[in-house]
Design a protein around this motif. Sequence first.
Motif, PDB file in Angstrom:
ATOM      1  N   SER A  59       0.835  -1.214   0.000  1.00 53.83           N
ATOM      2  CA  SER A  59       0.000   0.000   0.000  1.00 53.83           C
ATOM      3  C   SER A  59       0.864   1.257   0.000  1.00 53.83           C
ATOM      4  O   SER A  59       0.562   2.237  -0.689  1.00 53.83           O
ATOM      5  CB  SER A  59      -0.925   0.007   1.217  1.00 53.83           C
ATOM      6  N   LEU A  60       1.954   1.232   0.754  1.00 51.45           N
ATOM      7  CA  LEU A  60       2.852   2.386   0.802  1.00 51.45           C
ATOM      8  C   LEU A  60       3.566   2.586  -0.535  1.00 51.45           C
ATOM      9  O   LEU A  60       3.719   3.728  -0.992  1.00 51.45           O
ATOM     10  CB  LEU A  60       3.858   2.234   1.942  1.00 51.45           C
ATOM     11  N   PRO A  90      -5.476   1.914 -10.629  1.00 53.89           N
ATOM     12  CA  PRO A  90      -6.908   1.610 -10.654  1.00 53.89           C
ATOM     13  C   PRO A  90      -7.630   2.009  -9.367  1.00 53.89           C
ATOM     14  O   PRO A  90      -8.850   2.116  -9.357  1.00 53.89           O
ATOM     15  CB  PRO A  90      -6.937   0.087 -10.848  1.00 53.89           C
ATOM     16  N   PHE A  91      -6.892   2.247  -8.310  1.00 53.55           N
ATOM     17  CA  PHE A  91      -7.486   2.644  -7.024  1.00 53.55           C
ATOM     18  C   PHE A  91      -7.093   4.074  -6.712  1.00 53.55           C
ATOM     19  O   PHE A  91      -6.029   4.543  -7.106  1.00 53.55           O
ATOM     20  CB  PHE A  91      -6.988   1.732  -5.893  1.00 53.55           C
ATOM     21  N   GLY A  92      -7.941   4.768  -5.978  1.00 56.24           N
ATOM     22  CA  GLY A  92      -7.624   6.118  -5.531  1.00 56.24           C
ATOM     23  C   GLY A  92      -6.544   6.092  -4.467  1.00 56.24           C
ATOM     24  O   GLY A  92      -6.047   5.038  -4.072  1.00 56.24           O
ATOM     25  N   CYS A  93      -6.232   7.248  -3.954  1.00 53.57           N
ATOM     26  CA  CYS A  93      -5.178   7.380  -2.951  1.00 53.57           C
ATOM     27  C   CYS A  93      -5.635   6.876  -1.580  1.00 53.57           C
ATOM     28  O   CYS A  93      -4.877   6.247  -0.863  1.00 53.57           O
ATOM     29  CB  CYS A  93      -4.754   8.844  -2.863  1.00 53.57           C
ATOM     30  N   ILE A 103      -3.703  -2.138  -0.716  1.00 51.23           N
ATOM     31  CA  ILE A 103      -3.196  -2.836  -1.894  1.00 51.23           C
ATOM     32  C   ILE A 103      -2.629  -4.167  -1.407  1.00 51.23           C
ATOM     33  O   ILE A 103      -1.745  -4.196  -0.561  1.00 51.23           O
ATOM     34  CB  ILE A 103      -2.096  -2.020  -2.610  1.00 51.23           C
ATOM     35  N   GLU A 104      -3.152  -5.241  -1.951  1.00 52.11           N
ATOM     36  CA  GLU A 104      -2.707  -6.566  -1.542  1.00 52.11           C
ATOM     37  C   GLU A 104      -2.704  -7.486  -2.751  1.00 52.11           C
ATOM     38  O   GLU A 104      -3.527  -7.350  -3.652  1.00 52.11           O
ATOM     39  CB  GLU A 104      -3.664  -7.124  -0.478  1.00 52.11           C
ATOM     40  N   GLU A 109       7.413  -7.034  -8.276  1.00 53.33           N
ATOM     41  CA  GLU A 109       7.766  -6.597  -9.627  1.00 53.33           C
ATOM     42  C   GLU A 109       6.746  -5.597 -10.173  1.00 53.33           C
ATOM     43  O   GLU A 109       7.102  -4.669 -10.893  1.00 53.33           O
ATOM     44  CB  GLU A 109       7.884  -7.799 -10.581  1.00 53.33           C
ATOM     45  N   GLU A 110       5.462  -5.800  -9.849  1.00 52.88           N
ATOM     46  CA  GLU A 110       4.422  -4.865 -10.283  1.00 52.88           C
ATOM     47  C   GLU A 110       4.612  -3.505  -9.612  1.00 52.88           C
ATOM     48  O   GLU A 110       4.457  -2.461 -10.254  1.00 52.88           O
ATOM     49  CB  GLU A 110       3.037  -5.411  -9.943  1.00 52.88           C
TER      50      GLU A 110
END
Length: 180
Positions: A59-60, A90-93, A103-104, A109-110
């Motif tokens: 997420s960070l 694709p996601f907001g802040c 974010i999980e 690499e992504e």
Amino acid sequence: MILVERRALLVSALPGYEEEIGRWLWSLEDVRRTLKAELTGISQNLLDSKIDERQTIGSLLYHIALIEADWLYEEVLVTEWDSEIRALFPFGCRAEDGSLSHIEGQKLEEHFYRLNKVREVFLSNFRTMDLTDWRKPRMLEQYDVTPEWVVYHLIEHEAHHRGQIFQLLKKLRNGSIFLK
């Protein structure tokens, strides 16, 4: 007698930029270099683990890249986002509760690809910048801001989150917490 390798601790200018701008951009790059070096090879579990319902390392990393892109397009260029960069987010802040978007499941690499792509575009927009434009305020609705200040802020922002990531990583590696 223990011999310690002598190092040179110097700031250099990134090649291909006006000297002063290149020195600030080198600093921005140095923060990123140490972040990526520490994270290289970490497991998916470490990337996705939370402590006390706080954010994950993933997420960070997402947040760092998103904020860099946002400052580039909204404050420095004052233009619409490039569609290729927009597609990386694709996601907001933030979530509805104000916390960072969770974010999980994204591989390291992504995250590195996203960070690298945003940085590539960011740096490319400073190649032709001269000191006049570097210090020219962008007049926005809520404040005036220069590209110089944006780079300063992004160094501060990423260094802050790098510290959080390193602290979280240390706790996770020490196994001193319960992984969720």
